[in-house]
Structures are given as structure tokens and as C-alpha cells.
Design a protein around this motif. Structure first.
Motif, PDB file in Angstrom:
ATOM      1  N   ALA A 276       0.829  -1.208   0.000  1.00 54.84           N
ATOM      2  CA  ALA A 276       0.000   0.000   0.000  1.00 54.84           C
ATOM      3  C   ALA A 276       0.859   1.253   0.000  1.00 54.84           C
ATOM      4  N   GLY A 277       1.961   1.246   0.775  1.00 51.67           N
ATOM      5  CA  GLY A 277       2.850   2.393   0.805  1.00 51.67           C
ATOM      6  C   GLY A 277       3.470   2.678  -0.550  1.00 51.67           C
ATOM      7  N   LEU A 278       3.896   1.627  -1.237  1.00 49.72           N
ATOM      8  CA  LEU A 278       4.449   1.788  -2.585  1.00 49.72           C
ATOM      9  C   LEU A 278       3.386   2.302  -3.554  1.00 49.72           C
ATOM     10  N   ALA A 279       2.184   1.760  -3.449  1.00 45.92           N
ATOM     11  CA  ALA A 279       1.112   2.189  -4.343  1.00 45.92           C
ATOM     12  C   ALA A 279       0.827   3.680  -4.176  1.00 45.92           C
ATOM     13  N   ASP A 280       0.816   4.158  -2.910  1.00 51.75           N
ATOM     14  CA  ASP A 280       0.586   5.581  -2.645  1.00 51.75           C
ATOM     15  C   ASP A 280       1.675   6.438  -3.271  1.00 51.75           C
ATOM     16  N   ARG A 281       2.919   6.026  -3.110  1.00 51.46           N
ATOM     17  CA  ARG A 281       4.037   6.830  -3.599  1.00 51.46           C
ATOM     18  C   ARG A 281       4.081   6.881  -5.120  1.00 51.46           C
ATOM     19  N   LEU A 282       3.704   5.776  -5.755  1.00 48.07           N
ATOM     20  CA  LEU A 282       3.861   5.666  -7.203  1.00 48.07           C
ATOM     21  C   LEU A 282       2.589   6.006  -7.980  1.00 48.07           C
ATOM     22  N   GLY A 283       1.458   6.094  -7.280  1.00 42.43           N
ATOM     23  CA  GLY A 283       0.214   6.347  -7.983  1.00 42.43           C
ATOM     24  C   GLY A 283      -0.259   5.163  -8.798  1.00 42.43           C
ATOM     25  N   LEU A 284       0.071   3.945  -8.347  1.00 42.35           N
ATOM     26  CA  LEU A 284      -0.331   2.711  -9.031  1.00 42.35           C
ATOM     27  C   LEU A 284      -1.355   1.965  -8.189  1.00 42.35           C
ATOM     28  N   ALA A 285      -2.117   1.091  -8.817  1.00 47.19           N
ATOM     29  CA  ALA A 285      -3.068   0.269  -8.088  1.00 47.19           C
ATOM     30  C   ALA A 285      -2.301  -0.727  -7.214  1.00 47.19           C
ATOM     31  N   PRO A 286      -2.757  -0.979  -5.977  1.00 46.15           N
ATOM     32  CA  PRO A 286      -2.091  -1.966  -5.118  1.00 46.15           C
ATOM     33  C   PRO A 286      -1.927  -3.328  -5.778  1.00 46.15           C
ATOM     34  N   SER A 287      -2.916  -3.738  -6.592  1.00 43.31           N
ATOM     35  CA  SER A 287      -2.814  -5.038  -7.267  1.00 43.31           C
ATOM     36  C   SER A 287      -1.657  -5.058  -8.263  1.00 43.31           C
ATOM     37  N   THR A 288      -1.462  -3.918  -8.947  1.00 42.11           N
ATOM     38  CA  THR A 288      -0.339  -3.818  -9.894  1.00 42.11           C
ATOM     39  C   THR A 288       0.999  -3.881  -9.165  1.00 42.11           C
ATOM     40  N   VAL A 289       1.106  -3.147  -8.053  1.00 41.52           N
ATOM     41  CA  VAL A 289       2.341  -3.163  -7.263  1.00 41.52           C
ATOM     42  C   VAL A 289       2.599  -4.560  -6.702  1.00 41.52           C
ATOM     43  N   SER A 290       1.541  -5.223  -6.241  1.00 41.53           N
ATOM     44  CA  SER A 290       1.691  -6.573  -5.695  1.00 41.53           C
ATOM     45  C   SER A 290       2.229  -7.537  -6.740  1.00 41.53           C
ATOM     46  N   GLU A 291       1.746  -7.407  -7.957  1.00 43.87           N
ATOM     47  CA  GLU A 291       2.239  -8.269  -9.039  1.00 43.87           C
ATOM     48  C   GLU A 291       3.720  -7.997  -9.317  1.00 43.87           C
ATOM     49  N   HIS A 292       4.095  -6.717  -9.353  1.00 47.40           N
ATOM     50  CA  HIS A 292       5.509  -6.380  -9.573  1.00 47.40           C
ATOM     51  C   HIS A 292       6.383  -6.949  -8.455  1.00 47.40           C
ATOM     52  N   LEU A 293       5.927  -6.812  -7.221  1.00 42.72           N
ATOM     53  CA  LEU A 293       6.710  -7.283  -6.077  1.00 42.72           C
ATOM     54  C   LEU A 293       6.874  -8.796  -6.094  1.00 42.72           C
ATOM     55  N   SER A 294       5.829  -9.498  -6.471  1.00 43.88           N
ATOM     56  CA  SER A 294       5.927 -10.956  -6.534  1.00 43.88           C
ATOM     57  C   SER A 294       6.991 -11.391  -7.541  1.00 43.88           C
ATOM     58  N   LEU A 295       7.020 -10.735  -8.699  1.00 40.89           N
ATOM     59  CA  LEU A 295       8.013 -11.074  -9.719  1.00 40.89           C
ATOM     60  C   LEU A 295       9.422 -10.691  -9.271  1.00 40.89           C
ATOM     61  N   LEU A 296       9.549  -9.533  -8.620  1.00 38.25           N
ATOM     62  CA  LEU A 296      10.857  -9.102  -8.144  1.00 38.25           C
ATOM     63  C   LEU A 296      11.363  -9.999  -7.015  1.00 38.25           C
ATOM     64  N   ALA A 297      10.453 -10.430  -6.156  1.00 33.98           N
ATOM     65  CA  ALA A 297      10.851 -11.353  -5.084  1.00 33.98           C
ATOM     66  C   ALA A 297      11.272 -12.705  -5.663  1.00 33.98           C
ATOM     67  N   GLY A 298      10.544 -13.164  -6.680  1.00 38.60           N
ATOM     68  CA  GLY A 298      10.908 -14.424  -7.323  1.00 38.60           C
ATOM     69  C   GLY A 298      12.272 -14.373  -7.991  1.00 38.60           C
ATOM     70  N   ALA A 299      12.652 -13.163  -8.438  1.00 40.83           N
ATOM     71  CA  ALA A 299      13.960 -12.990  -9.074  1.00 40.83           C
ATOM     72  C   ALA A 299      15.065 -12.760  -8.053  1.00 40.83           C
ATOM     73  N   GLY A 300      14.700 -12.659  -6.780  1.00 40.57           N
ATOM     74  CA  GLY A 300      15.707 -12.484  -5.740  1.00 40.57           C
ATOM     75  C   GLY A 300      16.228 -11.080  -5.569  1.00 40.57           C
ATOM     76  N   VAL A 301      15.533 -10.060  -6.110  1.00 40.03           N
ATOM     77  CA  VAL A 301      16.025  -8.696  -5.969  1.00 40.03           C
ATOM     78  C   VAL A 301      15.330  -7.936  -4.839  1.00 40.03           C
ATOM     79  N   VAL A 302      14.215  -8.464  -4.336  1.00 37.90           N
ATOM     80  CA  VAL A 302      13.599  -7.919  -3.121  1.00 37.90           C
ATOM     81  C   VAL A 302      13.286  -9.075  -2.183  1.00 37.90           C
ATOM     82  N   THR A 303      13.176  -8.758  -0.926  1.00 35.99           N
ATOM     83  CA  THR A 303      12.802  -9.746   0.076  1.00 35.99           C
ATOM     84  C   THR A 303      11.625  -9.211   0.864  1.00 35.99           C
ATOM     85  N   ARG A 304      10.907 -10.070   1.552  1.00 35.54           N
ATOM     86  CA  ARG A 304       9.734  -9.640   2.308  1.00 35.54           C
ATOM     87  C   ARG A 304       9.821 -10.164   3.734  1.00 35.54           C
TER      88      ARG A 304
END
Length: 337
Positions: A276-304
Motif C-alpha cells: 500500500a505504501g508503494l502504491a501511494d508513492r507511485l500512484g499505481l493500483a495496489p494489485s499492480t504493485v503486488s504483481e511487480h513485487l511478486s516477480l521481483l521477489a521471485g527474481a531475488g532482488v527484493v525480500t519480504r
């Protein structure tokens, strides 16, 4: 210049707390004559200016802001409670000790006790503080409340980041990265202000207060006998602005590789943030940000990691390296929390 000496006991007692009432106070400062709101606040200020000038319920605030000297009394801003509920802080304001109010009028408004706007604080402090709280509430409801969901996430993210920095990297990292107007040379924290003051170790405990509207007025509160409250600018105030397009694809190597949306998410993760914090900062839908984060986490560039009910994301060493190599951003030296 303000110099605050902090011994080991004082450092151990240092806290980080949010205060919506202090944000409301600083936001009001942006409405004063001669103030020109900077870029992140300009869109917000367009609506808020009309509220400030035209809503007669704000009169007790107008008078204290415009009739007296620029100093700030603690009866205007009680001790930070660390609550996200501004009405809890307003109840605290209504319950201010009448003797404290009278003493503060004498200190902060010397020789002005007979001024009509101050007389109620001397003759009936309880009623005057209640009227002031009502004025704050009107300002909050008309000018701040529509932005508060976004502001709350920004401040909560800042509290989490600073607390983690304090716990994992120590006080030098906490104070060293506070902001440009603060300088830490152990054991002294220096604040650039228009007044001079010094505080010895052990006098009071320090409370750091992140504010979205700190650009309106950096606060330094000293009237409380137990707490020294110092505000600083929370990151992400640009979330208040009108959205602007990102860099063109031709000059954005990270965007060419990952896609502009995913690259924007990666760039924002200098510290832990929620979806939600990322969505607010970027002006994107939370669902869109969630999809990006899932792919980035799968690639090992972000952690949760989970904190209570919230899930926070941050860069891994691989993510920092990717930003440094493709975006030219100096993040390689940022230690993982």
C-alpha cells in the motif's frame, strides 16, 4: 544552533513517534503570509489555502499563528503520543493543565497578556484550549483528513525504517541519516535553528517525530519538563503531488530491462515499504504493485518480512547491485537491515 547532549542512558530512552497533530500544525504554517509551498505541497496547498482563509471555525488558530511571535508553545502541541488518531491528541490538548497554559503565555507571549486573542488563555484556559482543539479539528477534517491515509502510511513506514536502523545499525546510523538540518557528532546532536540553546545529558528524553509537512515548519519542542521532541522530514512527501510522467524509456536502462512500472517499484525500495505504501508513492493500483513485487521477489532482488499484520518489502544485495549498475544509483553502500 541547538545542541543536545545525549549520554548512553538518554540514547537508550530515545523513541520515534508519529503525531498527526504536529503534521496539522506544520501544514498550517504553509498558509502563513509570505510562505511559498515547495513542489511536493503545491497541489495540496491550492485547496487548503481556501480552507485556511475562509473557514471561521479556525479563528483560534489564525490568531495564535498571526497575532503573536513566531515561537511555538507546547500548549499548541502536546507531547507526542505515537498515535495515528489526531482526536486522541486533541483530547490531550483539551486536558492541558490551566497553570501550564498561563505559564506558557507568559513565556511565549511576553507583555502580550492583555491582547484579546490571548486573554481567554489567562482567564479560562480550559475553555480556550477546548476552542483551540475544535479549531484544529476543523482544519484537520477539511484540509488534512483526505490526505491522511497516504500520510499515515508514509509516517508509519518512516517509523519502522528508523526503528530498524536504530536496532540493527545503532545510533550513529539513526542520527547520521536523519536530515540535512541535523548533525550528529557523538555525544551531541546539533539542529540548525534560528535560536541558540544547549541541553545537557539526562535532562530529558528525546522523541523523534517524522512529519510529512515538516517542510512547512521544523519543530523543536522544549517546554515539556520530561521530553524533548524534535521533528524531521519523512520521505515520500511527493505522494501529495500531482503525478508526473517518469523518464523516457530510451534513457532508462532499468526500465528497458524490467518495464517502467517494475523499475519504479525497485527504485522506491530504499527502505522497507508495504504494498500500500508503494502504491501511494507511485500512484499505481495496489494489485499492480503486488504483481511487480511478486516477480521481483521471485527474481531475488527484493525480500519480504512480516511485522504484525503488515508485509514489508526491501532490496536484497542483488537488487542494490542492479540499481547501482543500471540506474547509476549509489545504493551499494546501504547495509541490509
Amino acid at each position: 544552533m541547538i545542541r543536545i547532549e545525549l549520554d548512553e542512558a538518554a540514547l537508550g530512552a530515545t523513541r520515534i513517534a508519529m503525531s498527526p497533530l504536529r503534521d496539522a500544525f506544520c501544514a498550517a504554517h504553509l498558509q502563513l503570509p509570505g510562505r511559498a509551498p515547495s513542489w511536493p505541497y503545491q497541489e495540496w496547498a491550492g485547496h487548503a489555502r481556501a480552507v485556511w482563509r475562509e473557514d471561521d471555525r479556525l479563528r483560534p488558530l489564525w490568531e495564535l499563528f498571526t497575532e503573536g511571535p513566531p515561537g511555538v508553545s507546547d500548549f499548541l502541541m502536546p507531547r507526542p503520543l505515537g498515535t495515528p488518531d489526531v482526536y486522541e491528541e486533541l483530547d490531550q490538548l483539551r486536558a492541558t493543565d490551566p497553570a501550564f497554559v498561563r505559564a506558557q503565555v507568559a513565556v511565549c507571549y511576553p507583555g502580550m497578556g492583555e491582547e484579546p486573542f490571548l486573554r481567554p488563555y489567562l482567564t479560562d484556559p480550559q475553555a480556550a484550549c477546548a476552542a483551540l482543539a475544535d479549531a484544529y479539528a476543523a482544519w484537520w477534517e477539511e484540509a488534512i483528513a483526505p490526505c491522511w491515509p497516504v500520510m499515515r502510511r508514509l509516517v508509519e513506514d518512516e517509523v519502522l525504517l528508523r526503528a530498524r536502523t536504530f536496532a540493527t545499525e545503532g545510533v550513529d546510523a539513526l542520527f547520521g541519516g536523519l536530515e540535512s538540518r541535523a548533525r550528529w557528532e557523538r555525544p551531541v546532536l546539533e539542529l540548525t535553528k534560528y535560536i541558540d540553546a544547549e541541553y545537557a545529558a539526562g535532562e530529558r528524553r528525546l522523541v523523534l517525530v517524522p512529519l510529512v509537512f515538516a517542510e512547512g515548519c521544523r519543530l523543536y519542542s522544549t517546554d515539556d519538563p520530561e521530553v524533548l521532541a524534535v521533528s524531521f522530514q519523512a520521505r515520500g512527501a511527493a505522494a501529495l503531488r500531482e503525478r508526473t510522467p517518469g523518464p523516457a524509456d530510451g534513457g532508462d536502462r532499468l526500465g528497458l530491462l524490467l518495464g517502467r512500472g517494475r523499475a519504479a517499484v525497485l527504485r522506491e525500495l530504499a527502505g522497507p515499504l508495504t504494498t500500500a505504501g508503494l502504491a501511494d508513492r507511485l500512484g499505481l493500483a495496489p494489485s499492480t504493485v503486488s504483481e511487480h513485487l511478486s516477480l521481483l521477489a521471485g527474481a531475488g532482488v527484493v525480500t519480504r518480512h512480516r511485522v504484525g499484520r503488515s508485509v514489508y518489502y526491501q532490496l536484497t544485495d542483488t537488487g542494490r547491485s542492479l540499481l547501482a549498475l543500471l540506474a547509476g544509483e549509489g545504493v551499494l553502500g546501504t547495509a541490509a537491515a
